[in-house]
Design an enzyme around this catalytic site. Sequence first.
Site, PDB file in Angstrom:
ATOM      1  N   ALA A  65       5.674   9.316  54.114  1.00  0.00           N
ATOM      2  CA  ALA A  65       6.725   9.508  53.201  1.00  0.00           C
ATOM      3  C   ALA A  65       7.251   8.454  53.173  1.00  0.00           C
ATOM      4  O   ALA A  65       7.365   7.220  53.876  1.00  0.00           O
ATOM      5  CB  ALA A  65       7.617  10.417  54.090  1.00  0.00           C
ATOM      6  N   GLY A 108       1.841  10.983  55.427  1.00  0.00           N
ATOM      7  CA  GLY A 108       2.377  12.089  54.611  1.00  0.00           C
ATOM      8  C   GLY A 108       0.770  11.529  53.836  1.00  0.00           C
ATOM      9  O   GLY A 108       0.661  12.166  52.701  1.00  0.00           O
ATOM     10  N   GLU A 111      -1.795  12.778  55.084  1.00  0.00           N
ATOM     11  CA  GLU A 111      -1.646  14.720  55.086  1.00  0.00           C
ATOM     12  C   GLU A 111      -1.222  14.927  53.373  1.00  0.00           C
ATOM     13  O   GLU A 111      -1.877  16.191  53.374  1.00  0.00           O
ATOM     14  CB  GLU A 111       0.110  14.885  55.360  1.00  0.00           C
ATOM     15  CG  GLU A 111       0.200  14.113  56.635  1.00  0.00           C
ATOM     16  CD  GLU A 111       1.947  15.108  57.126  1.00  0.00           C
ATOM     17  OE1 GLU A 111       2.918  14.349  56.722  1.00  0.00           O
ATOM     18  OE2 GLU A 111       2.150  16.410  57.636  1.00  0.00           O
ATOM     19  N   GLU A 131       3.956   8.918  63.004  1.00  0.00           N
ATOM     20  CA  GLU A 131       5.304   9.442  62.554  1.00  0.00           C
ATOM     21  C   GLU A 131       6.039   9.600  64.240  1.00  0.00           C
ATOM     22  O   GLU A 131       6.878   9.107  64.204  1.00  0.00           O
ATOM     23  CB  GLU A 131       5.248  11.776  62.466  1.00  0.00           C
ATOM     24  CG  GLU A 131       5.064  11.069  60.548  1.00  0.00           C
ATOM     25  CD  GLU A 131       3.582  11.637  60.699  1.00  0.00           C
ATOM     26  OE1 GLU A 131       2.591  11.121  60.899  1.00  0.00           O
ATOM     27  OE2 GLU A 131       3.267  12.058  59.259  1.00  0.00           O
TER      28      GLU A 131
HETATM   29  C1  HXC Z   1       9.050   2.960  52.440  1.00  0.00           C
HETATM   30  C2  HXC Z   1       7.099   1.685  53.029  1.00  0.00           C
HETATM   31  C3  HXC Z   1       6.393   2.704  54.166  1.00  0.00           C
HETATM   32  C4  HXC Z   1       7.035   3.642  54.032  1.00  0.00           C
HETATM   33  C5  HXC Z   1       5.468   0.446  53.962  1.00  0.00           C
HETATM   34  N1  HXC Z   1       6.706   0.490  53.335  1.00  0.00           N
HETATM   35  N2  HXC Z   1       5.244   1.711  54.407  1.00  0.00           N
HETATM   36  N3  HXC Z   1       8.633   1.702  52.941  1.00  0.00           N
HETATM   37  N4  HXC Z   1       8.419   4.025  53.466  1.00  0.00           N
HETATM   38  N5  HXC Z   1       6.628   4.912  54.531  1.00  0.00           N
HETATM   39  C6  HXC Z   1       7.003  -0.600  51.906  1.00  0.00           C
HETATM   40  C7  HXC Z   1       7.306  -1.915  53.552  1.00  0.00           C
HETATM   41  O1  HXC Z   1       8.803  -1.265  53.294  1.00  0.00           O
HETATM   42  C8  HXC Z   1       7.427  -2.896  52.990  1.00  0.00           C
HETATM   43  O2  HXC Z   1       8.545  -3.227  51.974  1.00  0.00           O
HETATM   44  C9  HXC Z   1       6.088  -2.844  51.749  1.00  0.00           C
HETATM   45  O3  HXC Z   1       5.973  -1.351  51.440  1.00  0.00           O
HETATM   46  C10 HXC Z   1       5.084  -3.378  52.317  1.00  0.00           C
HETATM   47  O4  HXC Z   1       4.521  -2.884  53.462  1.00  0.00           O
HETATM   48  P1  HXC Z   1       4.568  -4.091  55.242  1.00  0.00           P
HETATM   49  O5  HXC Z   1       5.212  -3.021  55.944  1.00  0.00           O
HETATM   50  O6  HXC Z   1       5.161  -5.911  54.161  1.00  0.00           O
HETATM   51  O7  HXC Z   1       2.998  -4.226  54.653  1.00  0.00           O
HETATM   52  P2  HXC Z   1       1.910  -4.429  55.802  1.00  0.00           P
HETATM   53  O8  HXC Z   1       2.271  -5.425  56.852  1.00  0.00           O
HETATM   54  O9  HXC Z   1       0.576  -4.251  55.636  1.00  0.00           O
HETATM   55  O10 HXC Z   1       0.707  -3.246  57.088  1.00  0.00           O
HETATM   56  C11 HXC Z   1       1.330  -2.276  56.207  1.00  0.00           C
HETATM   57  C12 HXC Z   1       2.004  -1.040  57.204  1.00  0.00           C
HETATM   58  C13 HXC Z   1       2.973  -0.581  57.290  1.00  0.00           C
HETATM   59  C14 HXC Z   1       0.496  -1.029  58.198  1.00  0.00           C
HETATM   60  C15 HXC Z   1       0.852   0.419  56.111  1.00  0.00           C
HETATM   61  O11 HXC Z   1       3.461  -0.530  55.786  1.00  0.00           O
HETATM   62  C16 HXC Z   1       3.651   0.506  57.888  1.00  0.00           C
HETATM   63  O12 HXC Z   1       2.880   0.469  59.329  1.00  0.00           O
HETATM   64  N6  HXC Z   1       3.999   1.899  57.224  1.00  0.00           N
HETATM   65  C17 HXC Z   1       4.796   2.809  57.438  1.00  0.00           C
HETATM   66  C18 HXC Z   1       3.666   3.311  58.067  1.00  0.00           C
HETATM   67  C19 HXC Z   1       3.992   5.169  58.869  1.00  0.00           C
HETATM   68  O13 HXC Z   1       4.676   4.805  59.579  1.00  0.00           O
HETATM   69  N7  HXC Z   1       4.128   6.126  57.631  1.00  0.00           N
HETATM   70  C20 HXC Z   1       4.772   7.268  57.883  1.00  0.00           C
HETATM   71  C21 HXC Z   1       5.922   7.399  57.707  1.00  0.00           C
HETATM   72  S1  HXC Z   1       6.480   8.917  58.375  1.00  0.00           S
HETATM   73  P3  HXC Z   1       9.767  -4.372  52.067  1.00  0.00           P
HETATM   74  O14 HXC Z   1      10.280  -4.533  51.444  1.00  0.00           O
HETATM   75  O15 HXC Z   1      10.295  -4.368  53.539  1.00  0.00           O
HETATM   76  O16 HXC Z   1       8.851  -5.720  51.942  1.00  0.00           O
HETATM   77  C22 HXC Z   1       5.871  10.390  56.992  1.00  0.00           C
HETATM   78  C23 HXC Z   1       6.474  12.006  57.604  1.00  0.00           C
HETATM   79  C24 HXC Z   1       5.850  12.837  57.194  1.00  0.00           C
HETATM   80  O17 HXC Z   1       5.201  10.113  56.922  1.00  0.00           O
HETATM   81  C25 HXC Z   1       6.792  13.984  56.435  1.00  0.00           C
HETATM   82  C26 HXC Z   1       7.769  14.337  55.729  1.00  0.00           C
HETATM   83  C27 HXC Z   1       8.197  15.505  55.392  1.00  0.00           C
END
Ligand code: HXC
Length: 257
Positions: A65, A108, A111, A131
């Site tokens: 998400a 997400g 999911e 998360e």
């Molecule tokens: C918003 C995101 C994002 C996310 C990545 N980006 N994941 N933006 N939400 N979930 C963005 C980064 O901020 C970055 O933008 C760009 O995408 C590229 O990501 P990087 O981190 O620079 O890439 P990399 O170093 O290759 O790492 C990849 C990754 C990492 C390991 C997947 O991006 C990561 O850990 N992402 C978050 C994963 C996560 O926590 N997901 C769960 C979210 S909570 P910029 O602008 O900085 O270049 C969730 C809740 C669900 O899903 C329930 C909902 C109801």
Amino acid sequence: TDYQTILVEQRGAVTLLTLNRPQALNALNSEVLKELITAFAAYDSDEGQRCLVLTGSEKAFAAGADIKEMQAQGFADMYASNFFGGWERVTDTRKPWFAAVAGYALGGGCEVAMMADFILAADTARFGQPEIKLGVTPGMGGSQRLTHAVGKAKAMEMCLTGRMIGAEEAERAGLVARVVPAAELLNEAMKTAETIAGMAPLAAIANKEMVNAAFEQGLAQGIRFERRLFHGLFGSEDQKEGMAAFVEKRPGNWTGR
Ligand code: HXC
């Protein structure tokens, strides 16, 4: 229809739906959900379309998400808007659809892949529920569907540590139907989709309903419970801290409040 965050293509009787926010690794925001609801409804009501494939990019199916969209929201915002409750409109799709996953399927993203009838994985696929590292929990069914799919031990370990699993481990655990080389993913997905599209349409719906009946006992209540707790965490300091830490690219500093 004019979509901003997804691509929709009809290939014969197969709809190919591609998540398309490469700048955010296909992070799922409200716009993506709105467009997916429209695209899935169009698929479900089009008699010429018999199977749908949901896919992402080589690097990411979806990295979760959209953290930046959720970051500032409080409990009342999340609860009042029933944040992401609209995913039920996608899972209400009666006709078959599956996820073709390469790269990251996190939070997400994992999911949504698990909402599919099944997952076809590239050998590059990585699944996880990170998360907890943001001070929250899965909120789109992950705690329920992952546990159904892989059992308590692995689901609990993945949710408590945020550890990602690769395609091989995901297949061994029963999370994915099959693993194929990344270069073959789209071909294999299209072949599989064409096989399904060639079956009797009513039988396809009936088979899907039956397998889901075996899977879903208690799932609806579980998902509502999960969503409320997830919303509740948006009243905590650690949710603000965890999401700010992600955006600022630093480790989280937890207060336990
Ligand atoms: C918003 C995101 C994002 C996310 C990545 N980006 N994941 N933006 N939400 N979930 C963005 C980064 O901020 C970055 O933008 C760009 O995408 C590229 O990501 P990087 O981190 O620079 O890439 P990399 O170093 O290759 O790492 C990849 C990754 C990492 C390991 C997947 O991006 C990561 O850990 N992402 C978050 C994963 C996560 O926590 N997901 C769960 C979210 S909570 P910029 O602008 O900085 O270049 C969730 C809740 C669900 O899903 C329930 C909902 C109801």
